[in-house]
Design a protein around this motif. Structure first.
Motif, PDB file in Angstrom:
ATOM      1  N   ASP A  27      23.887  17.271  32.040  1.00 50.17           N
ATOM      2  CA  ASP A  27      24.212  15.960  31.255  1.00 50.17           C
ATOM      3  C   ASP A  27      23.427  14.745  32.324  1.00 50.17           C
ATOM      4  N   GLY A  28      24.628  15.084  33.256  1.00 47.66           N
ATOM      5  CA  GLY A  28      24.400  13.523  34.723  1.00 47.66           C
ATOM      6  C   GLY A  28      22.854  14.429  34.935  1.00 47.66           C
ATOM      7  N   MET A  29      22.121  15.115  34.764  1.00 47.65           N
ATOM      8  CA  MET A  29      20.609  15.138  35.531  1.00 47.65           C
ATOM      9  C   MET A  29      20.137  14.360  34.580  1.00 47.65           C
ATOM     10  N   LEU A  30      19.769  14.820  32.971  1.00 46.92           N
ATOM     11  CA  LEU A  30      19.855  13.928  32.781  1.00 46.92           C
ATOM     12  C   LEU A  30      19.635  12.850  31.990  1.00 46.92           C
ATOM     13  N   LYS A  31      20.564  11.881  32.489  1.00 46.33           N
ATOM     14  CA  LYS A  31      21.177  10.282  32.106  1.00 46.33           C
ATOM     15  C   LYS A  31      20.532  10.432  33.109  1.00 46.33           C
ATOM     16  N   SER A  32      20.412  10.794  34.717  1.00 38.69           N
ATOM     17  CA  SER A  32      19.940   9.967  35.611  1.00 38.69           C
ATOM     18  C   SER A  32      18.451   9.898  35.002  1.00 38.69           C
ATOM     19  N   ILE A  33      17.818  11.449  35.066  1.00 37.36           N
ATOM     20  CA  ILE A  33      16.481  10.509  33.978  1.00 37.36           C
ATOM     21  C   ILE A  33      16.485   9.983  33.970  1.00 37.36           C
ATOM     22  N   TYR A  43      15.487   4.350  44.023  1.00 41.41           N
ATOM     23  CA  TYR A  43      15.966   5.437  44.638  1.00 41.41           C
ATOM     24  C   TYR A  43      17.264   5.472  44.913  1.00 41.41           C
ATOM     25  N   GLU A  44      17.611   6.553  44.565  1.00 40.13           N
ATOM     26  CA  GLU A  44      19.343   6.922  44.592  1.00 40.13           C
ATOM     27  C   GLU A  44      19.758   8.364  44.757  1.00 40.13           C
ATOM     28  N   ILE A  45      20.865   7.979  45.608  1.00 34.54           N
ATOM     29  CA  ILE A  45      21.617   9.981  45.425  1.00 34.54           C
ATOM     30  C   ILE A  45      22.505   9.403  45.393  1.00 34.54           C
ATOM     31  N   ILE A  46      22.399  10.303  44.150  1.00 32.74           N
ATOM     32  CA  ILE A  46      24.568  10.227  43.727  1.00 32.74           C
ATOM     33  C   ILE A  46      24.733  12.028  43.614  1.00 32.74           C
ATOM     34  N   ASN A  47      25.660  11.637  43.361  1.00 32.89           N
ATOM     35  CA  ASN A  47      26.675  13.314  43.074  1.00 32.89           C
ATOM     36  C   ASN A  47      27.302  13.932  42.228  1.00 32.89           C
ATOM     37  N   LEU A  48      26.952  14.761  41.527  1.00 29.06           N
ATOM     38  CA  LEU A  48      27.098  15.410  40.671  1.00 29.06           C
ATOM     39  C   LEU A  48      28.328  16.938  40.186  1.00 29.06           C
ATOM     40  N   THR A  91      32.076   8.389  41.846  1.00 30.12           N
ATOM     41  CA  THR A  91      32.227   7.688  41.641  1.00 30.12           C
ATOM     42  C   THR A  91      30.982   6.543  41.672  1.00 30.12           C
ATOM     43  N   LYS A  92      29.741   6.839  42.052  1.00 29.04           N
ATOM     44  CA  LYS A  92      28.374   6.387  42.406  1.00 29.04           C
ATOM     45  C   LYS A  92      28.185   7.060  40.839  1.00 29.04           C
ATOM     46  N   ALA A  93      27.666   8.182  40.358  1.00 26.17           N
ATOM     47  CA  ALA A  93      27.701   8.755  39.123  1.00 26.17           C
ATOM     48  C   ALA A  93      28.101   8.399  38.406  1.00 26.17           C
ATOM     49  N   LYS A  94      29.294   8.142  37.714  1.00 28.70           N
ATOM     50  CA  LYS A  94      29.366   7.411  36.683  1.00 28.70           C
ATOM     51  C   LYS A  94      29.449   5.990  36.638  1.00 28.70           C
ATOM     52  N   ASN A  95      29.578   5.125  37.807  1.00 26.25           N
ATOM     53  CA  ASN A  95      28.777   3.649  37.897  1.00 26.25           C
ATOM     54  C   ASN A  95      27.659   3.313  37.002  1.00 26.25           C
TER      55      ASN A  95
END
Length: 168
Positions: A27-33, A43-48, A91-95
């Motif tokens: 789900d996180g990967m799909l939202k990132s795409i 160009y963002e780095i996020i933690n899942l 936090t960054k991935a949520k926001n």
């Protein structure tokens, strides 16, 4: 654990990790795409992750409970370079992408064990004795994932009352 093989455990079991169910990572990967497709020059780095820390002892005992089988633990020294605790700050991935893991650790283990048993084992026989489901398995490398539902129905049909925490 399911095949009665020694399980190597490094350290005293106090090491903690942020275990995340695969559906939440996908789900996180799909939202990132989607985010990349809808924004330019990103160009963002996020933690899942799950953002809930579980120690090794709790992980093993949860799997044991789901399998209704004790692990043959082989305690080994902590590996060089290992850290006692890791967890993702999401936090960054949520926001940024609206990431929100929904599968709690215990439920993820339950789902995994159901999948594992349904995919890799065919149930030969089930019975209900002394308040527990006894299951005899036949290893079948060709078992189809769809067969897990029929296997779980076989278990359900043998039960006289529901088990509270885990199916197997």
């Amino acid at each position: 654990i399911s095949e009665n093989q020694e399980l190597p455990l490094y350290g005293d079991g106090a090491t903690s990790r942020d275990y995340t169910f695969i559906d939440d990572i996908i789900d996180g990967m799909l939202k990132s795409i989607h985010y990349l497709e809808t924004h330019d020059n990103v160009y963002e780095i996020i933690n899942l992750g799950e953002n809930e820390v579980i120690n090794l002892n709790e992980m093993v005992s949860t799997i044991e409970a789901s399998l209704q089988k004790n692990a043959l633990k082989k305690m080994l020294p902590l590996q060089a370079g290992d850290v006692m605790k890791t967890n993702a700050d999401i936090t960054k991935a949520k926001n940024l992408i609206g990431y929100k893991p929904t599968t709690k650790f215990q439920n993820g283990i339950k789902k995994f064990v159901e999948w594992f048993l349904g995919k890799w084992f065919e149930i030969r026989d089930t019975s209900w004795e002394n308040g527990k489901v006894n299951i005899q398995f036949l290893r079948d490398e060709t078992a189809k994932p769809a067969s897990r539902n029929s296997n779980l129905k076989k278990i359900e049909n043998q039960r006289q009352k529901p088990l509270i925490s885990h199916l197997i």
